[in-house]
Design a protein around this motif. Sequence first.
Motif, short mmCIF file in Angstrom:
data_model
loop_
_atom_site.label_atom_id
_atom_site.label_comp_id
_atom_site.label_asym_id
_atom_site.label_seq_id
_atom_site.Cartn_x
_atom_site.Cartn_y
_atom_site.Cartn_z
N ASP A 62 0.88 -1.23 -0.16
CA ASP A 62 0.05 -0.20 0.32
C ASP A 62 0.71 1.10 -0.03
O ASP A 62 1.87 0.98 1.10
N SER A 63 1.25 2.15 -1.22
CA SER A 63 1.27 3.04 -1.41
C SER A 63 0.68 3.99 -1.07
O SER A 63 1.67 5.73 -1.47
N GLY A 64 -0.09 4.77 -1.18
CA GLY A 64 -1.21 5.55 -2.02
C GLY A 64 -2.58 5.71 -1.31
O GLY A 64 -3.18 4.71 -1.61
N PHE A 65 -3.44 6.41 -1.21
CA PHE A 65 -4.15 6.39 -1.43
C PHE A 65 -5.31 8.41 -1.42
O PHE A 65 -4.35 8.85 -1.64
N ALA A 66 -6.40 8.19 -1.61
CA ALA A 66 -7.06 9.24 -1.19
C ALA A 66 -9.05 8.96 -1.33
O ALA A 66 -8.86 7.91 -1.36
N LEU A 67 -8.94 10.27 -0.21
CA LEU A 67 -10.53 9.73 0.53
C LEU A 67 -11.29 10.77 -0.06
O LEU A 67 -10.99 11.81 -0.05
N SER A 68 -12.03 10.81 -0.86
CA SER A 68 -13.18 11.71 -1.31
C SER A 68 -14.48 12.09 -0.38
O SER A 68 -15.12 10.58 -0.18
N ARG A 69 -16.10 12.02 -0.61
CA ARG A 69 -17.00 12.43 -0.70
C ARG A 69 -17.74 13.07 -1.28
O ARG A 69 -17.13 14.01 -1.72
N VAL A 99 -10.27 8.77 -8.82
CA VAL A 99 -11.18 9.16 -7.71
C VAL A 99 -12.19 11.31 -9.22
O VAL A 99 -13.54 10.56 -8.37
N ILE A 100 -11.61 11.05 -9.81
CA ILE A 100 -12.51 12.09 -11.07
C ILE A 100 -13.21 10.56 -11.69
O ILE A 100 -14.42 10.92 -12.16
N ALA A 101 -13.61 9.54 -12.07
CA ALA A 101 -13.54 8.95 -12.22
C ALA A 101 -14.69 8.28 -11.65
O ALA A 101 -16.46 8.02 -12.20
N GLU A 102 -15.08 7.08 -10.47
CA GLU A 102 -15.74 7.74 -9.55
C GLU A 102 -17.04 8.83 -9.32
O GLU A 102 -18.73 8.20 -9.13
N ALA A 103 -16.15 9.80 -9.09
CA ALA A 103 -17.54 10.92 -9.09
C ALA A 103 -18.26 11.06 -10.23
O ALA A 103 -19.45 11.44 -9.94
#
Length: 158
Positions: A62-69, A99-103
């Motif tokens: 695990d080397s990175g993450f993005a948290l969004s809402r 994140v952009i794709a999920e948004a």
Amino acid sequence: MSTAVNLTELREGGVQDVPSVAAIMQAAFDPRYGEAWTNAQCLGMLSLPGVWLVVASVDGVDSGFALSRSTGDEAELLLLATRPAARRRGVAGALLRAVIAEARARDVEKLHLEVRAGNDAVRLYRREGFEKVGERRAYYRGKTGQVFDAQTFSRTLA
């Protein structure tokens, strides 16, 4: 001749990933800025509706993450971090594009983020189509009491 290949995998994360997220934040965020969240803050955020976590692994680590809402037709990138050893390998860009794709999949029309002025991540955000829309003077307070400006960026997704 053989060449090493770094395989970056993205996956949906959850509360079980909070220890890994905390370790990545500790490695990624300079403590003088006070940007890392606590485990309780991460767990609290993950319990809210509309929140999603993407975790990036490089060669199985695990080397990175993005948290969004998201709420309604808007979303916010809350945190994005990459371990220093995985930087400049496309991990942050892959996370941001996820994140952009999920948004978009959530019918979000506008994606927002906030970043400390002077943070190198601004180049990534601009490259991915984000535009600066505001600035908050003396918004962040570092560990020593020093204050830092915050910049707000947005990108239309529709």
